[in-house]
Write a protein that holds these residues in place. Structure first.
Motif, PDB file in Angstrom:
ATOM      1  N   GLN A 150      -9.275 -13.144  -1.719  1.00 62.86           N
ATOM      2  CA  GLN A 150      -7.988 -12.904  -2.374  1.00 62.86           C
ATOM      3  C   GLN A 150      -7.770 -11.413  -2.609  1.00 62.86           C
ATOM      4  O   GLN A 150      -6.681 -10.886  -2.372  1.00 62.86           O
ATOM      5  CB  GLN A 150      -7.934 -13.670  -3.697  1.00 62.86           C
ATOM      6  CG  GLN A 150      -6.567 -13.685  -4.351  1.00 62.86           C
ATOM      7  CD  GLN A 150      -5.549 -14.440  -3.527  1.00 62.86           C
ATOM      8  OE1 GLN A 150      -5.886 -15.353  -2.779  1.00 62.86           O
ATOM      9  NE2 GLN A 150      -4.302 -14.049  -3.654  1.00 62.86           N
ATOM     10  N   LEU A 151      -8.808 -10.723  -3.044  1.00 62.79           N
ATOM     11  CA  LEU A 151      -8.717  -9.285  -3.275  1.00 62.79           C
ATOM     12  C   LEU A 151      -8.431  -8.545  -1.963  1.00 62.79           C
ATOM     13  O   LEU A 151      -7.591  -7.648  -1.901  1.00 62.79           O
ATOM     14  CB  LEU A 151     -10.006  -8.770  -3.919  1.00 62.79           C
ATOM     15  CG  LEU A 151     -10.033  -7.298  -4.281  1.00 62.79           C
ATOM     16  CD1 LEU A 151      -8.982  -6.990  -5.333  1.00 62.79           C
ATOM     17  CD2 LEU A 151     -11.413  -6.891  -4.765  1.00 62.79           C
ATOM     18  N   GLU A 194      -5.139  -6.230  -1.072  1.00 58.07           N
ATOM     19  CA  GLU A 194      -5.261  -4.837  -0.624  1.00 58.07           C
ATOM     20  C   GLU A 194      -4.565  -4.638   0.722  1.00 58.07           C
ATOM     21  O   GLU A 194      -3.873  -3.640   0.938  1.00 58.07           O
ATOM     22  CB  GLU A 194      -6.728  -4.435  -0.515  1.00 58.07           C
ATOM     23  CG  GLU A 194      -7.417  -4.270  -1.850  1.00 58.07           C
ATOM     24  CD  GLU A 194      -8.916  -4.046  -1.697  1.00 58.07           C
ATOM     25  OE1 GLU A 194      -9.438  -4.160  -0.563  1.00 58.07           O
ATOM     26  OE2 GLU A 194      -9.558  -3.764  -2.717  1.00 58.07           O
ATOM     27  N   GLU A 195      -4.733  -5.601   1.611  1.00 56.81           N
ATOM     28  CA  GLU A 195      -4.092  -5.512   2.930  1.00 56.81           C
ATOM     29  C   GLU A 195      -2.572  -5.570   2.793  1.00 56.81           C
ATOM     30  O   GLU A 195      -1.850  -4.830   3.459  1.00 56.81           O
ATOM     31  CB  GLU A 195      -4.593  -6.652   3.823  1.00 56.81           C
ATOM     32  CG  GLU A 195      -4.139  -6.563   5.245  1.00 56.81           C
ATOM     33  CD  GLU A 195      -4.789  -5.437   6.025  1.00 56.81           C
ATOM     34  OE1 GLU A 195      -4.290  -5.132   7.113  1.00 56.81           O
ATOM     35  OE2 GLU A 195      -5.781  -4.856   5.557  1.00 56.81           O
ATOM     36  N   GLN A 234       2.702  -2.888   3.038  1.00 60.84           N
ATOM     37  CA  GLN A 234       3.979  -2.553   2.400  1.00 60.84           C
ATOM     38  C   GLN A 234       4.229  -1.055   2.458  1.00 60.84           C
ATOM     39  O   GLN A 234       5.357  -0.612   2.639  1.00 60.84           O
ATOM     40  CB  GLN A 234       4.001  -3.020   0.953  1.00 60.84           C
ATOM     41  CG  GLN A 234       4.328  -4.489   0.819  1.00 60.84           C
ATOM     42  CD  GLN A 234       4.402  -4.912  -0.628  1.00 60.84           C
ATOM     43  OE1 GLN A 234       3.788  -4.290  -1.497  1.00 60.84           O
ATOM     44  NE2 GLN A 234       5.148  -5.961  -0.893  1.00 60.84           N
ATOM     45  N   LEU A 235       3.195  -0.249   2.323  1.00 61.48           N
ATOM     46  CA  LEU A 235       3.361   1.199   2.413  1.00 61.48           C
ATOM     47  C   LEU A 235       3.785   1.612   3.817  1.00 61.48           C
ATOM     48  O   LEU A 235       4.538   2.562   3.995  1.00 61.48           O
ATOM     49  CB  LEU A 235       2.063   1.908   2.034  1.00 61.48           C
ATOM     50  CG  LEU A 235       1.689   1.843   0.555  1.00 61.48           C
ATOM     51  CD1 LEU A 235       0.334   2.479   0.330  1.00 61.48           C
ATOM     52  CD2 LEU A 235       2.745   2.518  -0.287  1.00 61.48           C
ATOM     53  N   LEU A 236       3.322   0.905   4.830  1.00 64.30           N
ATOM     54  CA  LEU A 236       3.688   1.254   6.198  1.00 64.30           C
ATOM     55  C   LEU A 236       5.144   0.955   6.495  1.00 64.30           C
ATOM     56  O   LEU A 236       5.764   1.614   7.320  1.00 64.30           O
ATOM     57  CB  LEU A 236       2.805   0.486   7.189  1.00 64.30           C
ATOM     58  CG  LEU A 236       1.331   0.847   7.186  1.00 64.30           C
ATOM     59  CD1 LEU A 236       0.588  -0.049   8.156  1.00 64.30           C
ATOM     60  CD2 LEU A 236       1.133   2.301   7.558  1.00 64.30           C
ATOM     61  N   HIS A 237       5.723  -0.032   5.832  1.00 61.52           N
ATOM     62  CA  HIS A 237       7.092  -0.452   6.121  1.00 61.52           C
ATOM     63  C   HIS A 237       8.113   0.175   5.184  1.00 61.52           C
ATOM     64  O   HIS A 237       9.199  -0.345   5.021  1.00 61.52           O
ATOM     65  CB  HIS A 237       7.205  -1.976   6.022  1.00 61.52           C
ATOM     66  CG  HIS A 237       6.437  -2.687   7.079  1.00 61.52           C
ATOM     67  ND1 HIS A 237       6.733  -2.566   8.410  1.00 61.52           N
ATOM     68  CD2 HIS A 237       5.366  -3.504   7.012  1.00 61.52           C
ATOM     69  CE1 HIS A 237       5.885  -3.290   9.117  1.00 61.52           C
ATOM     70  NE2 HIS A 237       5.043  -3.869   8.295  1.00 61.52           N
ATOM     71  N   HIS A 238       7.809   1.300   4.577  1.00 61.58           N
ATOM     72  CA  HIS A 238       8.714   1.862   3.583  1.00 61.58           C
ATOM     73  C   HIS A 238      10.054   2.306   4.151  1.00 61.58           C
ATOM     74  O   HIS A 238      11.051   2.298   3.465  1.00 61.58           O
ATOM     75  CB  HIS A 238       8.053   3.033   2.860  1.00 61.58           C
ATOM     76  CG  HIS A 238       7.729   4.169   3.774  1.00 61.58           C
ATOM     77  ND1 HIS A 238       8.627   5.153   4.087  1.00 61.58           N
ATOM     78  CD2 HIS A 238       6.615   4.464   4.465  1.00 61.58           C
ATOM     79  CE1 HIS A 238       8.087   6.011   4.929  1.00 61.58           C
ATOM     80  NE2 HIS A 238       6.865   5.611   5.167  1.00 61.58           N
TER      81      HIS A 238
END
Length: 84
Positions: free
Chosen positions: A21-22, A26-27, A32-36
């Protein structure tokens, strides 16, 4: 392979689930940062263009100044323009 008691096995499975789950969280945060930059932005307002200037109408030729072409010549000229 080692033999485990049932409580130890269940504890290992719970630990694996927590780790998984962790890792998934994290993934997801990394992705999400890549698709900003892929969200849609509001369109910019268009600038108001000035009204176009109307050119004065050309003077028409009189009937005497512009003799008419024979009908056959006019037809072929129209067909030639349509083909082009």
């Amino acid at each position: 392979m080692t033999t485990k008691t049932i409580p130890a096995y269940l504890e290992d499975e719970r630990q694996k689930d927590r780790d998984t789950q962790l890792r998934i969280q994290e993934e997801a945060a990394r992705i999400q940062l890549l698709h900003h930059g892929h969200h849609r932005t509001a369109k910019q307002p268009k600038l108001e263009l000035p009204s176009p200037v109307v050119a004065p109408a050309k003077a028409k030729k009189t009937a005497a100044a512009a003799p008419k072409k024979p009908r056959i010549v006019r037809k072929t000229a129209i067909k030639a323009r349509k083909m082009a």
